[in-house]
Design a protein around this motif. Structure first.
Motif, mmCIF file in Angstrom:
data_model
loop_
_atom_site.group_PDB
_atom_site.id
_atom_site.type_symbol
_atom_site.label_atom_id
_atom_site.label_comp_id
_atom_site.label_asym_id
_atom_site.label_seq_id
_atom_site.Cartn_x
_atom_site.Cartn_y
_atom_site.Cartn_z
ATOM 1 N N UNK A 134 0.684 -1.225 -0.141
ATOM 2 C CA UNK A 134 -0.069 -0.219 -0.109
ATOM 3 C C UNK A 134 0.760 1.275 0.082
ATOM 4 N N UNK A 135 0.139 2.184 -0.468
ATOM 5 C CA UNK A 135 0.856 3.718 -0.407
ATOM 6 C C UNK A 135 0.305 4.455 0.795
ATOM 7 N N UNK A 136 0.903 5.435 1.287
ATOM 8 C CA UNK A 136 0.557 6.579 2.352
ATOM 9 C C UNK A 136 0.578 7.679 1.817
ATOM 10 N N UNK A 137 -0.427 8.339 1.965
ATOM 11 C CA UNK A 137 -0.562 9.866 1.571
ATOM 12 C C UNK A 137 -0.896 10.692 3.017
ATOM 13 N N UNK A 138 -0.078 11.452 3.408
ATOM 14 C CA UNK A 138 0.012 11.961 4.621
ATOM 15 C C UNK A 138 -0.023 13.519 4.531
ATOM 16 N N UNK A 139 -1.031 14.452 4.951
ATOM 17 C CA UNK A 139 -1.018 15.796 4.965
ATOM 18 C C UNK A 139 -0.412 16.368 6.341
ATOM 19 N N UNK A 140 0.410 17.322 6.308
ATOM 20 C CA UNK A 140 0.842 18.035 7.275
ATOM 21 C C UNK A 140 1.252 16.872 8.316
ATOM 22 N N UNK A 141 0.463 17.014 9.736
ATOM 23 C CA UNK A 141 0.630 16.057 10.840
ATOM 24 C C UNK A 141 0.996 14.611 10.336
ATOM 25 N N UNK A 142 -0.321 14.322 9.260
ATOM 26 C CA UNK A 142 -0.258 13.009 8.779
ATOM 27 C C UNK A 142 0.839 12.472 7.953
ATOM 28 N N UNK A 143 1.748 13.583 7.509
ATOM 29 C CA UNK A 143 2.788 13.213 6.910
ATOM 30 C C UNK A 143 4.045 12.683 7.854
ATOM 31 N N UNK A 144 4.048 13.236 8.805
ATOM 32 C CA UNK A 144 4.942 12.632 10.114
ATOM 33 C C UNK A 144 4.485 11.383 10.310
ATOM 34 N N UNK A 145 3.142 11.103 10.768
ATOM 35 C CA UNK A 145 2.673 9.738 11.128
ATOM 36 C C UNK A 145 3.035 8.858 10.129
ATOM 37 N N UNK A 146 2.955 9.447 8.877
ATOM 38 C CA UNK A 146 3.075 8.370 7.440
ATOM 39 C C UNK A 146 4.451 7.894 7.732
ATOM 40 N N UNK A 147 5.392 8.590 7.951
ATOM 41 C CA UNK A 147 6.820 8.221 7.997
ATOM 42 C C UNK A 147 6.943 7.312 9.032
ATOM 43 N N UNK A 148 6.388 7.342 10.289
ATOM 44 C CA UNK A 148 6.660 6.292 11.255
ATOM 45 C C UNK A 148 5.915 5.098 11.014
ATOM 46 N N UNK A 149 4.892 5.095 10.189
ATOM 47 C CA UNK A 149 4.147 3.535 9.451
ATOM 48 C C UNK A 149 4.967 3.033 8.697
ATOM 49 N N UNK A 150 5.635 4.040 7.550
ATOM 50 C CA UNK A 150 6.441 3.455 6.708
ATOM 51 C C UNK A 150 7.695 2.505 7.393
ATOM 52 N N UNK A 151 8.162 3.431 8.356
ATOM 53 C CA UNK A 151 9.447 2.548 8.875
ATOM 54 C C UNK A 151 8.837 1.633 9.728
ATOM 55 N N UNK A 152 7.591 1.300 10.296
ATOM 56 C CA UNK A 152 7.315 0.331 11.028
ATOM 57 C C UNK A 152 6.844 -0.962 10.342
ATOM 58 N N UNK A 153 6.364 -0.706 8.807
ATOM 59 C CA UNK A 153 5.795 -1.715 8.000
ATOM 60 C C UNK A 153 6.585 -1.752 6.859
ATOM 61 N N UNK A 154 7.999 -1.853 6.550
ATOM 62 C CA UNK A 154 8.671 -1.441 5.341
ATOM 63 C C UNK A 154 8.344 -2.494 4.342
#
Length: 264
Positions: free
Chosen positions: A93-113
Motif C-alpha cells: 500500500x501507499x501512504x498519503x499524509x498531509x501536514x501532521x499526517x505526513x509525520x505519522x506516515x513516515x513512522x508507519x512506513x518505518x514500522x511496516x517497510x
C-alpha cells in the motif's frame, strides 16, 4: 464507513473505504482535521477513480472515537494505523499524509517497510519547529476555555467569508477532542522515536514531498530532501490546505506519482 476495534485503547478507529484496484492508498490527515473531511474530496476525483483508498480519521478526530486516556502522540497514531494495516492484511500500500499526517506516515512506513511501497507527504511535518499554538495554556486551561476560544475565532472567520475554506474547516474543528489537538501539538514539538528525518532518510521506497504553489517557498528544505532522495512536486493553485483548496490538483498530482512509482 468501517471501524477497527483497538482493544488496548478501548476505542474504534473509523475510516471510509473507496473500492478499487490494489495496491490501496491510505490517506492520513493533518492537525485539527479529518481524512473524511479534508482528503475525501481529492480521493474521489477522476484522476484517482478506480484506485482503492482508505481515508482514516485518527482517534480524537472526525468519526473516530475520542478516548481521554489516549496519549495522542505521533507514535501513538502511527501504532493505530499499523494495527489497521495488519487487520486488513494488506500486502502492499501507499501512504498519503498531509501536514501532521505526513509525520505519522513516515513512522508507519518505518514500522511496516515490507508493506508500504510509496510515501507521499503533502507539506508533511518533519520535526519540531518551535511553535506554541496555545500561548502557554496548560492542557486543562485549553480544555476549559481555550478550545472554546479557538472555535469562536474560527466561527468568526467563517462568518466573515461564508464561501471560504474556514467555513468548511470549522465543521472538522467542531468534531475534535480538545485534548487530542493539545497533546498532538506538544508531540510535534518533541522529537519522535525514531527521529522523523532520520527515519525518512533510511526508507528504501519512492518518497515524494508535495508543496502548494501558493505556500511560501522552502528552497533549503527542497535541497535537504533531494539529498535524501526524496522527490519534490508542486501542487498548483493551492496553499497548505490543498485537499480543500484544490482537491482536483492534489488528486492529479497523486495520480501522477502513483503512475510513476507503481509502474506495472
Amino acid at each position: 464507513m468501517k471501524a477497527l476495534h483497538l482493544p488496548d485503547d478501548r476505542a474504534f478507529l473509523r475510516y471510509v473505504e473507496i473500492p478499487g484496484d490494489d495496491p490501496p492508498l491510505i490517506w492520513l490527515h493533518g492537525w485539527q482535521c479529518s481524512s473524511t473531511g479534508e482528503l475525501l474530496p481529492a480521493a474521489v476525483q477522476p484522476p484517482l477513480r478506480g484506485r482503492r483508498s482508505l481515508l482514516v480519521d485518527f482517534l480524537g478526530h472526525g468519526y473516530s472515537d475520542r478516548p481521554i486516556e489516549f496519549a495522542y502522540r505521533l507514535e501513538d497514531h502511527a501504532r493505530t494505523i499499523v494495527a489497521l494495516i495488519d487487520a486488513a492484511e494488506l500486502r502492499e500500500g501507499g501512504l498519503v499524509g498531509h501536514s501532521m499526517g505526513g509525520a505519522v506516515a513516515i513512522l508507519v512506513a518505518a514500522a511496516r517497510p515490507s508493506v508500504v511501497s510509496l510515501l507521499v507527504m503533502a507539506e508533511g511535518n518533519l520535526g519540531p519547529e518551535g511553535d506554541d499554538p496555545f500561548g502557554g495554556l496548560t492542557e486543562e486551561e485549553f480544555v476549559e476555555h481555550g478550545f472554546g476560544d479557538l472555535l469562536a475565532g474560527q466561527a468568526k472567520e467563517a462568518e466573515a467569508q461564508p464561501e471560504g475554506i474556514r467555513a468548511a474547516h470549522l465543521g472538522m474543528t467542531r468534531l475534535l477532542e480538545p485534548r487530542a489537538i493539545y497533546r498532538e501539538a506538544a508531540s510535534m514539538e518533541r522529537e519522535t522515536t525514531p527521529p522523523l528525518r532520520s527515519a525518512l532518510g533510511r526508507l528504501e521506497l519512492p518518497r515524494w514531498y508535495l508543496k502548494g504553489e501558493l505556500s511560501s517557498p522552502e528552497p533549503e528544505l527542497e535541497r535537504e530532501l533531494a539529498s535524501m532522495g526524496v522527490a519534490w512536486k508542486v501542487v498548483p493553485q493551492t496553499g497548505h490546505p490543498m485537499g480543500l483548496q484544490n482537491p482536483a490538483g492534489l488528486a492529479e498530482t497523486v495520480a501522477d506519482i502513483v503512475a510513476a512509482s507503481w509502474q506495472g
